[in-house]
Design a protein around this motif. Structure first.
Motif, mmCIF file in Angstrom:
data_model
loop_
_atom_site.group_PDB
_atom_site.id
_atom_site.type_symbol
_atom_site.label_atom_id
_atom_site.label_comp_id
_atom_site.label_asym_id
_atom_site.label_seq_id
_atom_site.Cartn_x
_atom_site.Cartn_y
_atom_site.Cartn_z
ATOM 1 N N GLU A 1 22.236 21.787 -4.843
ATOM 2 C CA GLU A 1 22.994 20.925 -3.944
ATOM 3 C C GLU A 1 22.155 20.380 -2.801
ATOM 4 N N ALA A 2 21.092 21.071 -2.440
ATOM 5 C CA ALA A 2 20.225 20.552 -1.390
ATOM 6 C C ALA A 2 19.475 19.312 -1.861
ATOM 7 N N THR A 3 19.188 19.245 -3.158
ATOM 8 C CA THR A 3 18.421 18.138 -3.718
ATOM 9 C C THR A 3 19.312 16.959 -4.085
ATOM 10 N N LEU A 4 20.433 17.224 -4.740
ATOM 11 C CA LEU A 4 21.296 16.161 -5.259
ATOM 12 C C LEU A 4 22.597 16.077 -4.483
ATOM 13 N N ALA A 5 22.977 14.865 -4.103
ATOM 14 C CA ALA A 5 24.280 14.626 -3.499
ATOM 15 C C ALA A 5 25.350 14.692 -4.582
ATOM 16 N N PRO A 6 26.614 14.904 -4.202
ATOM 17 C CA PRO A 6 27.678 15.039 -5.204
ATOM 18 C C PRO A 6 27.781 13.852 -6.157
ATOM 19 N N GLU A 7 27.509 12.621 -5.668
ATOM 20 C CA GLU A 7 27.586 11.456 -6.537
ATOM 21 C C GLU A 7 26.645 11.582 -7.731
ATOM 22 N N LEU A 8 25.415 12.029 -7.473
ATOM 23 C CA LEU A 8 24.437 12.110 -8.550
ATOM 24 C C LEU A 8 24.716 13.294 -9.468
ATOM 25 N N VAL A 9 25.214 14.382 -8.906
ATOM 26 C CA VAL A 9 25.596 15.532 -9.735
ATOM 27 C C VAL A 9 26.636 15.096 -10.762
ATOM 28 N N LEU A 10 27.642 14.346 -10.293
ATOM 29 C CA LEU A 10 28.714 13.898 -11.172
ATOM 30 C C LEU A 10 28.189 12.893 -12.206
ATOM 31 N N ALA A 11 27.328 11.979 -11.768
ATOM 32 C CA ALA A 11 26.797 10.970 -12.689
ATOM 33 C C ALA A 11 25.941 11.609 -13.771
ATOM 34 N N PRO B 1 0.832 -1.213 0.000
ATOM 35 C CA PRO B 1 0.000 0.000 0.000
ATOM 36 C C PRO B 1 0.858 1.250 0.000
ATOM 37 N N GLY B 2 0.485 2.236 -0.791
ATOM 38 C CA GLY B 2 1.205 3.501 -0.819
ATOM 39 C C GLY B 2 0.814 4.387 0.346
ATOM 40 N N GLN B 3 1.750 5.210 0.766
ATOM 41 C CA GLN B 3 1.488 6.177 1.824
ATOM 42 C C GLN B 3 2.271 7.448 1.518
ATOM 43 N N PRO B 4 1.873 8.568 2.088
ATOM 44 C CA PRO B 4 2.640 9.785 1.868
ATOM 45 C C PRO B 4 4.046 9.660 2.449
ATOM 46 N N GLU B 5 5.011 10.299 1.821
ATOM 47 C CA GLU B 5 6.367 10.345 2.359
ATOM 48 C C GLU B 5 6.323 11.095 3.701
ATOM 49 N N PRO B 6 6.722 10.432 4.804
ATOM 50 C CA PRO B 6 6.606 11.082 6.112
ATOM 51 C C PRO B 6 7.562 12.249 6.322
ATOM 52 N N SER B 7 8.668 12.283 5.565
ATOM 53 C CA SER B 7 9.621 13.383 5.697
ATOM 54 C C SER B 7 9.255 14.488 4.716
ATOM 55 N N SER B 8 8.890 15.649 5.241
ATOM 56 C CA SER B 8 8.526 16.757 4.359
ATOM 57 C C SER B 8 9.715 17.204 3.526
ATOM 58 N N GLN B 9 10.923 17.080 4.078
ATOM 59 C CA GLN B 9 12.116 17.492 3.335
ATOM 60 C C GLN B 9 12.372 16.549 2.164
ATOM 61 N N ARG B 10 12.231 15.238 2.396
ATOM 62 C CA ARG B 10 12.414 14.288 1.300
ATOM 63 C C ARG B 10 11.332 14.474 0.234
ATOM 64 N N ALA B 11 10.114 14.707 0.675
ATOM 65 C CA ALA B 11 9.033 14.935 -0.285
ATOM 66 C C ALA B 11 9.344 16.152 -1.152
ATOM 67 N N LYS B 12 9.851 17.192 -0.530
ATOM 68 C CA LYS B 12 10.201 18.417 -1.259
ATOM 69 C C LYS B 12 11.338 18.154 -2.246
ATOM 70 N N HIS B 13 12.364 17.430 -1.793
ATOM 71 C CA HIS B 13 13.512 17.170 -2.660
ATOM 72 C C HIS B 13 13.152 16.235 -3.812
ATOM 73 N N GLN C 1 3.645 15.769 -15.367
ATOM 74 C CA GLN C 1 3.605 16.268 -13.999
ATOM 75 C C GLN C 1 2.970 15.228 -13.072
ATOM 76 N N PRO C 2 3.637 14.874 -11.957
ATOM 77 C CA PRO C 2 3.052 13.896 -11.043
ATOM 78 C C PRO C 2 1.749 14.389 -10.423
ATOM 79 N N ILE C 3 0.767 13.492 -10.365
ATOM 80 C CA ILE C 3 -0.482 13.787 -9.671
ATOM 81 C C ILE C 3 -0.365 13.364 -8.215
ATOM 82 N N GLU C 4 0.279 12.218 -8.001
ATOM 83 C CA GLU C 4 0.449 11.704 -6.648
ATOM 84 C C GLU C 4 1.743 10.912 -6.566
ATOM 85 N N ILE C 5 2.469 11.075 -5.462
ATOM 86 C CA ILE C 5 3.687 10.314 -5.203
ATOM 87 C C ILE C 5 3.486 9.556 -3.899
ATOM 88 N N SER C 6 3.612 8.222 -3.952
ATOM 89 C CA SER C 6 3.364 7.386 -2.776
ATOM 90 C C SER C 6 4.625 6.613 -2.412
#
Length: 463
Positions: free
Chosen positions: A393-403, A370-382, A418-423
């Motif tokens: 840089e707040a969204t992507l760690a250096p590894e992903l920036v480089l990749a 079952p899907g549920q909302p992401e409990p971390s508001s910061q992760r949901a935002k990122h 555009q996402p309607i819902e993210i679970s």
């Protein structure tokens, strides 16, 4: 070759190939393998029609045996040849675990160490490559980028051409995961240099023969391989033959093998039972790469790695002109599903294979979570920022920036709609971080995405 022409040699090779596979084809005709349940066959037909696939094969392996297989459509459209259990499909990058096992077999025989620098065994490399450990190349964390300039599928691509095509290293070794066909092509040279055999012969003699595979082999694009499907793709609504690969390119060690539905059960059983390499070495294939950051990748040696419901899952995809393939393994459930096609599906095959696993063992995959909302508001935002295309840089760690820089990602959103819902479906811990799987509903077919999170809630890998 004396006075024999190239045509004579090819015809002789074709005759030998036909003689070698004839017993396996005859055995399959007189003793057909089990088919799949009607519900799966109907679902598979529907998927193939929806995706306009010329032909396809679905196989399920359970506890080391072929649970069932089912072919759809045509292996050859103009000659009206149906897909059969003996049809050989090009598995492309799904071959990478075979190349990795070939390297480990040489390790087991004390021919090399997995931590040897590649330059100890392979000559003619760019100087900066020589000290790179073999282990890092197997895990795509060596910094060797994918080959770029000078590569086309239907032209020769030799040692010198590959070296010229590889740009500068991607950061430092172990700084990020950058999927590298180049690294696996070089590993093929390693196998040849250490074994004294061609990659094709080594795989056949040291892996496939001990495993008792009836039909699997390396590809040879300019030879008439018995039972091989023809590759196709759609152009402006018309089905065309795909570009025929150059012969040497077709069997490169980064993804050049042919498998039929009948090969998967004996192959996977031989691997799992330690008949190819010892259990200790085999276990190293399923260990994620360790990065300089202290975080780990989602890749071992030839396998993408993740967890669902706390249990290991292994998968890989493959793609060359006119062929697509995907394998999905749930070891705890002792189930493997394989999808091979001589077409180009637009919708990911992975979700369909999850449905197959779920059919045999309900409650195993993430589909029934079952899907549920992401409990971390910061992760949901990122996550929302990432999907929208942000690169801060707040969204992507250096590894992903480089990749993403290495992949030359174009600017703009990372998903088409555009996402309607993210679970949030599932999450599990990783060293210095964690991984979470999300279902993203855009109003079209929902997609799932595995996100690697740093301890600071930055995204450091995406699958």
């Amino acid at each position: 070759m004396g006075n024999h022409s190239r045509r004579d040699v090819l015809l002789a090779s074709a005759v030998l190939s036909a003689a070698a596979v004839r017993p396996a084809i005859a055995a399959a005709a007189t003793n057909p393998p089990p088919t799949l349940p009607p519900a799966l066959r109907t679902r598979f037909d529907s998927y193939c029609v929806d995706q306009k696939l010329p032909g396809a094969m679905l196989a399920v392996v359970r506890r080391g045996r072929l649970e069932g297989c089912y072919g759809y459509g045509k292996a050859s459209v103009p000659f009206d040849v149906p897909v059969a259990p003996t049809t050989l499909f090009h598995i492309a990058s799904m071959s990478k675990h075979v190349t990795a096992l070939a390297v480990l077999r040489l390790v087991e025989r004390n021919k090399l160490s997995i931590d040897d620098p590649i330059g100890k065994h392979v000559t003619g490399l760019i100087a900066w490559m020589n000290p790179l450990p073999i282990r890092l190349m197997l895990g795509h964390i060596s910094g060797i980028a994918d080959y770029e300039a000078g590569f086309t599928w239907d032209r020769p691509f030799d040692h010198d051409a590959l070296m010229k095509s590889v740009p500068d290293p991607i950061g430092r070794p172990r700084e990020t995961l950058v999927y590298s066909n180049s690294a696996y092509a070089i590993l093929g040279w390693l196998i040849e240099a250490v074994s004294g055999k061609s990659y094709v012969d080594y795989v056949q003699d040291e892996l496939f023969k001990p495993a008792g595979l009836p039909l699997a082999r390396a590809d040879a694009a300019d030879m008439p391989v018995v039972g091989r499907a023809e590759p196709y793709h759609w152009v402006d609504g018309i089905l065309h033959h795909a570009t025929r690969m150059d012969n040497a390119v077709s069997h490169m060690s980064d993804g050049g093998l042919l498998f039929s539905a009948l090969d998967w059960a004996p192959w996977l059983d031989a691997v799992d039972q330690g008949k190819i390499v010892s259990p200790d070495l085999l276990a190293s294939m399923y260990e994620p790469g360790l990065l300089l950051s202290g975080r780990v990748t989602n890749y071992g040696f030839g396998w993408f790695l993740e967890k669902v419901r706390g249990r290991d899952v292994r998968s890989h995809t493959g793609s060359v002109p006119g062929f697509r393939s995907r394998i999905l393994r749930y070891p705890a459930a002792e189930l493997t599903a394989i999808f091979q096609t001589n077409g180009d599906p637009a919708f990911p095959m992975g979700t369909f294979l999850e449905e197959v696993i779920e059919h045999y063992r309900p409650g195993t995959t993430f589909l029934s979570l079952p899907g549920q909302p992401e409990p971390s508001s910061q992760r949901a935002k990122h996550l929302a920022a990432y999907l929208a295309g942000q690169d801060d840089e707040a969204t992507l760690a250096p590894e992903l920036v480089l990749a993403e820089k290495a992949a030359k990602r174009p600017p703009g959103p990372r998903i088409a709609h555009q996402p309607i819902e993210i679970s949030l479906l599932d999450t599990y811990p990783l060293p210095n971080g964690s991984a979470s799987r999300y279902r993203i509903d855009t109003g079209e077919r929902p997609v799932t995405m595995l996100i690697g999170w740093s301890a600071a809630d930055q995204i450091y890998f995406v699958r």
